[in-house]
Structures are given as C-alpha cells and as structure tokens.
Design an enzyme around this catalytic site. Structure first.
Site, short mmCIF file in Angstrom:
data_model
loop_
_atom_site.label_atom_id
_atom_site.label_comp_id
_atom_site.label_asym_id
_atom_site.label_seq_id
_atom_site.Cartn_x
_atom_site.Cartn_y
_atom_site.Cartn_z
N GLU A 154 -14.64 3.47 -19.28
CA GLU A 154 -14.11 4.87 -19.37
C GLU A 154 -12.76 4.61 -18.44
O GLU A 154 -12.82 4.13 -17.45
CB GLU A 154 -15.16 5.60 -18.50
CG GLU A 154 -16.17 6.16 -19.38
CD GLU A 154 -15.68 6.97 -20.30
OE1 GLU A 154 -15.15 8.20 -20.21
OE2 GLU A 154 -15.71 6.92 -21.58
N HIS B 264 -1.84 0.06 -9.70
CA HIS B 264 -2.39 -0.88 -8.69
C HIS B 264 -3.10 -2.03 -9.05
O HIS B 264 -4.22 -2.36 -9.06
CB HIS B 264 -3.47 -0.11 -7.98
CG HIS B 264 -3.85 -0.76 -6.50
ND1 HIS B 264 -3.84 -0.16 -5.21
CD2 HIS B 264 -4.18 -2.01 -6.24
CE1 HIS B 264 -4.17 -0.84 -4.37
NE2 HIS B 264 -4.41 -2.11 -4.97
N ARG C 41 1.11 -1.18 -0.11
CA ARG C 41 -0.02 0.03 -0.03
C ARG C 41 1.05 1.07 0.06
O ARG C 41 1.80 1.18 0.73
CB ARG C 41 -0.88 0.06 1.25
CG ARG C 41 -1.88 -1.06 1.23
CD ARG C 41 -3.09 -0.81 0.19
NE ARG C 41 -4.23 -1.64 0.34
CZ ARG C 41 -4.30 -2.76 -0.59
NH1 ARG C 41 -3.29 -3.13 -1.39
NH2 ARG C 41 -5.23 -3.68 -0.60
#
Lengths: 329, 329
Positions: free
Chosen positions: B268, B290, B223
C-alpha cells in the site's frame, strides 16, 4: 587584426569581448566586411572563407559541423579552432543524468508531489554506484572530468579512446577503442562522451546494448546518432537497461539543428518530439533537451575562451584548440 | 552467543545472516526468548534491555532514535552500536539531489515529455558547479564521501564538524562548527549531512538562510528538523535559493516514523503531505521521499555489516560502530 563575428550569441557579448581582447583587435558584426583575418561562426559560408586575408575560422562551441570540416579541408591555408568552454557543464550534465537515472529521482519526485511516499521506505529500485564499474566512451575534456568524479564516487572506471595503449591514469583504466566489445560486459554504467564522426555513428547498436550486463545504465550527452534509436528504446522498455539519461536526440526542432550552440534566446518554445519512439512513456529514462554545456554561467565562459583564442592569434602566439581535421574534432 | 532480532527486514535475511556469522551464534526471531546477549532493534523495549544476560544493542541503521539513546544512557553496562552500511547510498542521493537541483532536471524532463524543448538551446537556469564553493555540514562517513566527489567536480569544499580545528584534508577545508555563520556567505552550495541532536535542531533558520548568497543551493539528506520548514519554503519561493534537493521532511506517514530504517516492504502506498507548505508547487525543489540509504543493493550491504558486528561480539574482538551516547550518534 580584424575579426568578423556575424551572429554573436547576445547583444551585450560584443562589448564584453572587445574589452577582453584589448586594443589591436577590431571586432566586426553586421554586414560582411571587405576584409578580415578571422571569422567566428559554426557554419561559415564559402564566401567568408574566400576573403583573401582570411586565416582563422573559430567555431564558437565544441564539435565542428561536417560542412565546416569539409570547407577547412579544402583550404589548408586556413586554421580551424573551436571552444571547449562548456566541458565542465557538459560533464556535470552527464553526472546529473547518471545520478538521476540511478536513483529514479524524476518519478519519485513526481509521486511525492502527490503526497505519495511509495510503498514504504524500502520501495526503491535505486542502484548503488559505489563499487560498480563505469565505461566511458571518449576521453577528451568531458570524459576526463566525468572519470575523475566517478573514481571519487567509488566506482571502477574504464575509458576508451582512439589509438590508446592500455594504461592507467589517475585511477582510470584506459584502453584503445578496439576493446569496446570486450569491455561492454563489465559496464554497469556506459557513458557516451564521443564526438560524432563517421566512425562513431551507430557505434552502440543492438549488439552492443546486448553485451551490457542486465540492469546497466546508459548516459548519452554526445550526439543521438552514436546510439541506435530503436534498440535504445527497446532496451529501456524491456528492462535490459536499468535506466538511461539522454541529452541528445533523434529529431530536433528546426532552429536547434541549424543554430545549435549559438542560437539567440527565443521566447517561443520549440515543439518537436525528440524521437519517433515514445520515450516519454518510460519511467526509467531521464529526458534532457540537448542542454549539454548550457548554464547561467556558460556565456561568460564562452566569451572568456573566445577572447583567449583571439588574443593569441592577434599577438602571434600559438592559438589554442586547433581542430584536428582528420579526426573531425 | 544468542542474538534476538525481533523485526528482521525481510524473510530471507535471517538465513543469509546465519550463514554470514557462522557457528557459535544463535539468531532468534519471533517471541521474546528467555535470555540473549544482543538485541538488533532500532527501538528496543525496556523489557528487552532488562534481560540479565543482555550486553549489546545494535540499531540496524544510521542514527539512533532518542528513546533508545535514553535507555542506553540509563544502562551503562550495555554497549550500543549502529550501522553505516548505507553511507555510500546516502552520499549518492545527496549528490543526485545536488546535481538535479543545479540543472533543473525534473522540470526540463517533464517539459520534453510533452515535446517542448523550451525556448531555444540557451534556455537554462542551470548552475555550473565547477569553480563554486560548497559547505558541508557534518563530516562523518556521508559528509566525507560527498566532499570527495565535490572536490573532484572542481568545487572548493569547506566542511564543518564538531570540535574541529581548522585544517585541510584531501582538498577539503575543515572548520569547527562555531564557524557556521562566518562561512555561510561563501556557500554557493550547502549540504546538510549532520545527525539530528538537540544542538542541530533548527540549526538552519531564517538568519542562516539569509546569510547564504543569493542563488545558492541547499541539499538536506539528514533530518527535516535541522532546517526550519517555513523559512526554507519562503527562500525557495522568493528565489533567494536557486533550488533545493530535499530527502527529509516535516510530516511523515505514521508507519515511516515508527519503523524508519527497517520497515517491512508494504504494497500500500503511504499518503501524507511532507510539509504544511506547498513545496509541490515549486519547480526549484527536488522532492525525495526519505530514501537516503535505500537501494536495490542496500539490504545485502546491511546484512554484511550486521554480520561483522555480530561476529566481533561473538569472538570477543572490538565491536565496530559504537554509538557515542553523549554526541547522540
């Protein structure tokens, strides 16, 4: 012993080498000396090899140029050697090309640099390697290193080598090269790590690429001519191949072709399209400029291994890395 | 058993899941049913958890959002579980980021696409990994997979985990997390593979980056908040770090932050700078949006592991992957 090293890779390599080999060895550069027992050169001239005291030819990189093999075959009193100092780096580059192809890291990096995350976290054409099958062509020092890492990555690993009997070694299934066509349909990943010889030129062509399952990955860190140029381009363009990682090409800048492996560092970039096909327009290829064994650490490793060859010859011990003139490497 | 799955990842996942769990299990989607024993959701509402028959909360990805941990801690009669189906993919992405950072594969690919081979074959800032030392922070399913591959690559591998005694496991030197500052100076490669908890937030800051030897590589697939944003940028810009491979960031498009791990595929693209610092201008960072555990193969793997959790609960067997509410993962 007198060693002639006409084109040392860097200015400071000679003092380092002299220190590493110790006393009893004279390392000569510059003009051709009158006599010497060893020459360090990838493409020594006939004149060098005709010096009566000559005993050892050391090619200071992996692989041996065809012209040098020919000169050595004609002179059975000479002993030819080469260096495998960059096996680890070349294996690491092969793995880099495999992982970056499998995960499409180049296009996603380029996209995120424009703040574009793609269409949601699930937007991925990445391939999972764990549980898949890899086929490694060539099981020399580079192929073995690649195999070890792929086994650790959870892949089933097959490897082909000349004249091998089917056997199992540290989790790798070894087969003789005659099994190529039988095993290609099982290969989700094909790693080309063979020397270029008359037997391996064009080894992977239209037929072999078609035998790979749809969506497989090809990595070539050996020599471009082992994989046929147009079929490779077409298999990437059509999507038959998921992707490819290519370090070795079909067109080279002149200086690279001549001095490959011991070119001096130059400041001018070399401009030359690596292929007559527009690989540059494909997003499923990772393009590497024949870097193989080159890293920040490769010159010290080269000199370390070169010193070991020289010391062995000077002290009458068995000289490592003797070239197999028949096999050609 | 009745299982409520309010936001299945794909339309076709429910029939696949129903087939995998077999009879005796009812899988419900759409409006909230009157009663159910299990909810599959990363961030279930209080209302879901207040259903009297509720027993199991299954977070369908790795890591557990803080709000969900809080709700579970307040309800000790509930059993929380998560999935580690993407440990292999996440480890593979970590390795991809390490290898591609070490070999600068993105800039050399971009350069060769313009026919530029760089200044000679020896033009390389690539790092050799063989013989270097890696320090892995976190030794869970992902850290172990990374460790195995780095050992096979010829690296010395150290790993830190909570409350570990110093020991040696399959070639990996394990240490307790209190040894972090002692071991950072040995790390040519730092792999961050820890869950984000209050203890790991900001774990790697100015001081820790300075403790790394000059020229080391940092990879973060855990993270963003575990590594301080500005010090990371500065260490890359100054060249104190050789390079970094980063999958987890400091600013996310809204949809990702909310639905991370089980967002529907959207057409999108999401536009958002991943940091307030211009990482995009650095050529020694590999930027990944990610993607962690995402691959073409990750949905089948997720459903396989989810079915195993459901089957165990339905048949009264021990339910795998119970979340440690104290540790937070």
């Amino acid at each position: 012993m007198r060693v002639y090293f006409p084109k040392p890779p860097k200015e400071d390599s000679i003092p380092i080498l002299r220190e590493a080999v110790g006393s009893g060895v004279e390392i000569l550069t510059g003009d051709v000396p009158d006599d010497f027992e060893m020459v360090i050169d990838g493409r020594p001239t006939e004149a060098f090899l005709s010096v009566p005291s000559m005993r050892y030819v050391v090619v200071p990189f992996a692989g041996v140029p065809e012209q040098t093999l020919k000169l050595l075959r004609e002179r059975p009193h000479l002993s030819g050697h080469n260096l495998h100092h960059n096996a680890a780096d070349t294996a690491e580059l092969a793995l880099t090309l495999l992982f970056s192809s499998a995960k499409y890291i180049v296009p996603v990096d380029q996209r995120l640099r424009k703040d574009n995350w793609g269409s949601g976290l699930l937007d991925s054409r990445a391939m999972t390697l764990d549980g898949k099958t890899a086929l490694i062509l060539g099981y020399g020092q580079i192929g073995r290193r690649i195999a070890r890492v792929l086994v650790a990555s959870g892949m089933r690993v097959l490897a082909l080598r000349r004249n091998a009997l089917a056997t199992n070694e540290e989790g790798v299934e070894l087969h003789g090269s005659e099994r190529l066509h039988d095993l290609l349909p099982e290969a989700n990943v094909l790693m080309v790590a063979l020397p270029l010889t008359s037997e391996t030129t064009g080894l992977i062509g239209v037929k072999e690429l078609a035998l790979l399952p749809k969506g497989s990955i090809l990595v070539n860190i050996a020599r471009g001519l082992i994989v046929d140029e147009e079929p490779l381009y077409q298999a990437l363009k059509s999507g038959h191949l998921h992707s490819a990682g290519i370090d070795v090409w079909y067109q080279y800048p002149e200086v690279k072709l001549t001095l490959a492996g011991h070119a001096p560092v130059e400041d001018e970039p070399d401009i030359q399209s690596p292929s007559k096909f527009p690989f540059r327009d494909l997003d499923n290829v990772v393009m590497s400029p024949h870097r193989g064994g080159t890293s920040m650490d490769s010159e010290p490793r080269r000199l370390r291994d070169l010193a070991a060859v020289i010391r062995a010859a000077a002290t009458g011990e068995p000289v490592p890395n003797r070239v197999n003139l028949e096999a050609g490497y």
